[in-house]
Design a protein around this motif. Structure first.
Motif, PDB file in Angstrom:
ATOM      1  N   HIS A  63       0.994  -1.081   0.234  1.00 42.20           N
ATOM      2  CA  HIS A  63      -0.104   0.131  -0.106  1.00 42.20           C
ATOM      3  C   HIS A  63       0.494   1.254   0.016  1.00 42.20           C
ATOM      4  O   HIS A  63       1.106   2.147  -1.135  1.00 42.20           O
ATOM      5  N   PHE A  68      -0.313  15.393  -3.748  1.00 46.34           N
ATOM      6  CA  PHE A  68      -1.010  15.969  -3.056  1.00 46.34           C
ATOM      7  C   PHE A  68      -1.015  16.729  -2.035  1.00 46.34           C
ATOM      8  O   PHE A  68      -2.489  17.097  -1.194  1.00 46.34           O
ATOM      9  N   ALA A 125     -13.087   8.551  -7.169  1.00 51.30           N
ATOM     10  CA  ALA A 125     -12.407   8.850  -5.869  1.00 51.30           C
ATOM     11  C   ALA A 125     -12.709  10.384  -5.331  1.00 51.30           C
ATOM     12  O   ALA A 125     -13.254  11.310  -5.072  1.00 51.30           O
ATOM     13  N   THR A 142     -16.542  14.445  -3.857  1.00 49.54           N
ATOM     14  CA  THR A 142     -16.792  16.311  -4.036  1.00 49.54           C
ATOM     15  C   THR A 142     -17.789  16.752  -3.878  1.00 49.54           C
ATOM     16  O   THR A 142     -18.596  17.698  -3.987  1.00 49.54           O
ATOM     17  N   LEU A 193     -17.997  18.904   6.196  1.00 50.22           N
ATOM     18  CA  LEU A 193     -17.490  17.220   6.089  1.00 50.22           C
ATOM     19  C   LEU A 193     -17.624  16.885   7.022  1.00 50.22           C
ATOM     20  O   LEU A 193     -18.723  15.444   7.849  1.00 50.22           O
ATOM     21  N   ARG A 195     -13.122  -3.763   6.938  1.00 51.19           N
ATOM     22  CA  ARG A 195     -11.819  -4.000   7.362  1.00 51.19           C
ATOM     23  C   ARG A 195     -11.572  -5.037   7.815  1.00 51.19           C
ATOM     24  O   ARG A 195     -12.873  -5.198   8.466  1.00 51.19           O
ATOM     25  N   HIS A 215      -4.374   4.896   5.679  1.00 53.52           N
ATOM     26  CA  HIS A 215      -5.319   4.892   4.131  1.00 53.52           C
ATOM     27  C   HIS A 215      -6.668   6.322   4.438  1.00 53.52           C
ATOM     28  O   HIS A 215      -7.133   6.422   3.304  1.00 53.52           O
ATOM     29  N   GLN A 216      -5.386   7.550   5.305  1.00 57.09           N
ATOM     30  CA  GLN A 216      -6.423   8.561   5.370  1.00 57.09           C
ATOM     31  C   GLN A 216      -6.540   9.299   3.708  1.00 57.09           C
ATOM     32  O   GLN A 216      -5.537   9.073   3.690  1.00 57.09           O
ATOM     33  N   LEU A 245     -13.980  22.358  -1.821  1.00 54.72           N
ATOM     34  CA  LEU A 245     -15.214  23.170  -1.285  1.00 54.72           C
ATOM     35  C   LEU A 245     -15.255  24.640  -0.566  1.00 54.72           C
ATOM     36  O   LEU A 245     -15.821  24.993  -1.200  1.00 54.72           O
TER      37      LEU A 245
HETATM   38  C1  HEM Z   1     -14.965  15.409   0.240  1.00 59.99           C
HETATM   39  C2  HEM Z   1     -14.131  14.861  -0.341  1.00 59.99           C
HETATM   40  C3  HEM Z   1     -13.999  13.241  -0.494  1.00 59.99           C
HETATM   41  C4  HEM Z   1     -14.329  12.544   1.194  1.00 59.99           C
HETATM   42  C5  HEM Z   1     -15.504  12.244   2.156  1.00 59.99           C
HETATM   43  C6  HEM Z   1     -13.254  11.860   1.512  1.00 59.99           C
HETATM   44  C7  HEM Z   1     -12.866  10.294   1.999  1.00 59.99           C
HETATM   45  C8  HEM Z   1     -11.696   9.307   1.696  1.00 59.99           C
HETATM   46  C9  HEM Z   1     -12.286   8.271   2.928  1.00 59.99           C
HETATM   47  C10 HEM Z   1     -12.932   8.294   4.121  1.00 59.99           C
HETATM   48  C11 HEM Z   1     -11.263   8.285   2.854  1.00 59.99           C
HETATM   49  C12 HEM Z   1     -10.644   6.468   3.570  1.00 59.99           C
HETATM   50  C13 HEM Z   1     -10.698   5.089   3.164  1.00 59.99           C
HETATM   51  C14 HEM Z   1      -9.993   3.556   4.072  1.00 59.99           C
HETATM   52  O1  HEM Z   1      -9.415   4.149   5.629  1.00 59.99           O
HETATM   53  O2  HEM Z   1     -10.899   3.046   3.320  1.00 59.99           O
HETATM   54  C15 HEM Z   1      -9.886   8.089   1.630  1.00 59.99           C
HETATM   55  C16 HEM Z   1      -9.761   7.901   0.715  1.00 59.99           C
HETATM   56  C17 HEM Z   1      -9.349   7.886  -0.310  1.00 59.99           C
HETATM   57  N1  HEM Z   1      -9.346   9.654  -0.783  1.00 59.99           N
HETATM   58 FE1  HEM Z   1     -10.805  10.626  -0.492  1.00 59.99          FE
HETATM   59  N2  HEM Z   1     -12.078  11.759  -0.166  1.00 59.99           N
HETATM   60  C18 HEM Z   1     -12.767  12.782  -0.961  1.00 59.99           C
HETATM   61  C19 HEM Z   1     -12.439  13.064  -1.718  1.00 59.99           C
HETATM   62  C20 HEM Z   1     -11.117  12.881  -2.321  1.00 59.99           C
HETATM   63  C21 HEM Z   1     -10.124  13.117  -3.437  1.00 59.99           C
HETATM   64  C22 HEM Z   1     -10.768  15.123  -4.162  1.00 59.99           C
HETATM   65  C23 HEM Z   1      -9.277  12.593  -3.801  1.00 59.99           C
HETATM   66  C24 HEM Z   1      -8.570  12.748  -5.264  1.00 59.99           C
HETATM   67  C25 HEM Z   1      -7.385  13.467  -5.357  1.00 59.99           C
HETATM   68  C26 HEM Z   1      -9.552  11.366  -3.350  1.00 59.99           C
HETATM   69  C27 HEM Z   1      -8.266   9.927  -3.245  1.00 59.99           C
HETATM   70  C28 HEM Z   1      -8.546   9.563  -1.878  1.00 59.99           C
HETATM   71  C29 HEM Z   1      -7.870   8.027  -2.218  1.00 59.99           C
HETATM   72  C30 HEM Z   1      -6.528   7.846  -3.027  1.00 59.99           C
HETATM   73  C31 HEM Z   1      -7.863   7.860  -1.241  1.00 59.99           C
HETATM   74  C32 HEM Z   1      -7.230   6.290  -0.986  1.00 59.99           C
HETATM   75  C33 HEM Z   1      -5.912   6.531   0.124  1.00 59.99           C
HETATM   76  C34 HEM Z   1      -5.396   5.393   1.016  1.00 59.99           C
HETATM   77  O3  HEM Z   1      -5.223   4.500   0.034  1.00 59.99           O
HETATM   78  O4  HEM Z   1      -3.824   5.897   0.924  1.00 59.99           O
HETATM   79  N3  HEM Z   1     -10.753  11.925  -1.977  1.00 59.99           N
HETATM   80  N4  HEM Z   1     -11.405   9.431   1.067  1.00 59.99           N
END
Ligand code: HEM
Length: 408
Positions: free
Chosen positions: A102, A113, A246, A251, A287, A299, A355-356, A367
């Motif tokens: 990962h 980012f 994502a 968003t 949020l 998990r 994974h945050q 936003l």
């Molecule tokens: C309001 C908007 C967003 C919310 C509420 C949100 C929420 C989340 C949450 C809760 C996770 C954790 C997943 C886990 O632990 O299993 C996550 C992971 C992720 N998000 Fe977001 N997200 C948002 C916007 C975005 C945007 C704009 C991107 C694009 C660049 C993005 C890309 C990712 C990626 C790639 C992960 C995986 C990270 C990892 O596994 O290391 N997200 N998101």
């Protein structure tokens, strides 16, 4: 949800959709879950899992190395059975990977980012917001805010960053919506995943065939990681798919729900216009309050771990319920109240631990800019429907509105 008895467990996700888009769960179903930090629940597949609902315990679960995100592991808690050849479809999607594998992929994107890089692209976001506002004005009152503003904005930004042609948005938006719908039939899910994979693969192949100095993320990853042999093209395809999905559904859904919430109280809409300095705090409260990842984060325990006084055994599933953790009265006063002046930065809407969300600086910037400019340009914006009558995405992994009719 049915009542808890010796033989019958509460169902997760809840059986009845909440009556208001702002209520996370139907009150009757929320009650038994809010009483305990950890509750055993039954999933639609018939399997059981532990639902973790409080802020401290959710953080504990999400940062504990004894939990896996890999849904291919036997016993992983699932909302629907896995399609047959899911293995080939999940390569590179590091949100579902653990440990060093990962981290290896995530680290290739971390710098992209980071806040300072997002600040660099603020002019691009600004211009995209301005274009989306012009489109909304041109559509004329009444208009659908979701299809004319909330969805195109983050979609155009992520397409631009990745180097994906926005002209193909109807194709990838419809497929990504299907992938997020937990009720989508397995064959449709499978087909949509395959189509998206093939689409991104041919885009990557085309970029490789015409090497240039394009500055989009995919071109850079090809030059800096794929060509030197550090990254496989299928892995890059998986990463691109993850970012594309994502990067816009989340968003977009936040934007639609935020406008619905803020325009119900004119003073809150006016805060955005008159006090843009308060917008970053307001975005965090949105949020927290809206918590769009409403099914929680899934998990599998890979070792015995005690959470909230419960022993979760190796092989058992656990769900970190971000939405209720964000309404934990031990952390947030009057948690069911939306308070634009609240210091809500402790919320868990972006998850917690390794994974945050990697895209959070981008999501926050989009936003903030979108809401401030929308309130400035349309100070009299109103929602032309009763919140209870709006069609909501109850079966989606990411909660949101299908449409939001607005007038001005
Ligand atoms: C309001 C908007 C967003 C919310 C509420 C949100 C929420 C989340 C949450 C809760 C996770 C954790 C997943 C886990 O632990 O299993 C996550 C992971 C992720 N998000 Fe977001 N997200 C948002 C916007 C975005 C945007 C704009 C991107 C694009 C660049 C993005 C890309 C990712 C990626 C790639 C992960 C995986 C990270 C990892 O596994 O290391 N997200 N998101």
């Amino acid at each position: 949800m049915t009542q808890t008895t010796e033989t019958e467990l509460p169902h997760w996700p809840p059986v009845n959709p909440a009556r208001s888009p702002f209520a996370l769960i139907d009150d009757a179903e929320r009650q038994p879950l809010a009483e305990r930090a950890v509750t055993r629940v039954q999933l639609p597949t018939g399997a059981t899992a532990w639902l973790v609902t409080r802020h401290t315990e959710v953080r504990q679960l999400l940062r504990h190395p004894g939990f896996s995100s890999d849904l291919l592991r036997p016993g992983f808690p699932l909302l629907r059975p896995l399609p047959p050849d899911v293995t080939s479809n999940s390569q590179g999607a590091f949100i579902r990977m653990d440990g060093a594998a990962h981290l290896r992929l995530r680290r290739m994107l971390t710098a992209e980012f980071m806040i300072k890089n997002v600040q660099r692209i603020e002019p691009l976001i600004h211009q995209t917001v301005a274009d989306a506002l012009a489109d909304l004005a041109a559509a004329g009152s009444p208009a659908d805010l979701v299809s004319t503003f909330a969805l195109p904005l983050p979609s155009k930004v992520i397409c631009h960053l990745l180097g994906v042609p926005y002209a193909d948005h109807d194709f990838f938006q419809s497929r990504s919506r299907l992938l997020l719908d937990r009720r989508a039939p397995a064959e449709q899910f499978q087909h949509a995943a395959q189509e998206l994979r093939e689409y991104l693969r041919s885009l990557i192949d085309a970029k490789r065939a015409r090497p240039d100095d394009a500055d989009d993320l995919l071109s850079r990853l090809i030059r800096e990681r794929v060509e030197p042999g550090e990254l496989d093209v299928d892995e890059l395809g998986g990463m691109a798919l993850l970012l594309l999905i994502a990067g816009h559904e989340t968003t977009a859904n936040m934007l639609g729900l935020s406008v619905l919430l803020l325009t119900r109280h004119r003073e809150q809409w006016a805060i955005l216009r008159d006090r843009p300095d308060l917008a970053p705090g307001l975005v965090d409260e949105l949020l927290r309050y809206l918590s769009i990842v409403r099914n929680g984060l899934f998990r599998l325990a890979t070792e015995d771990v005690e959470i909230g006084g419960r022993l979760i055994r190796a092989g058992e599933g656990a769900i970190a319920l971000l939405s209720l953790a964000n309404r934990d009265p031990g952390v947030f006063d009057d948690p069911d109240e939306f308070d634009p002046y609240r210091q809500a930065h402790q919320h868990l809407a972006f998850g917690f631990g390794v994974h945050q969300c990697i895209g959070q600086p981008l999501a926050r910037a989009e936003l903030r800019m979108a809401l401030v400019e929308l309130a400035r340009r349309f100070p009299d914006l109103r929602v032309a429907a009763d919140p209870q009558e709006l069609s909501t995405r109850d079966t989606s992994i990411v909660f949101g509105l299908d449409a939001l009719p607005v007038t001005w």
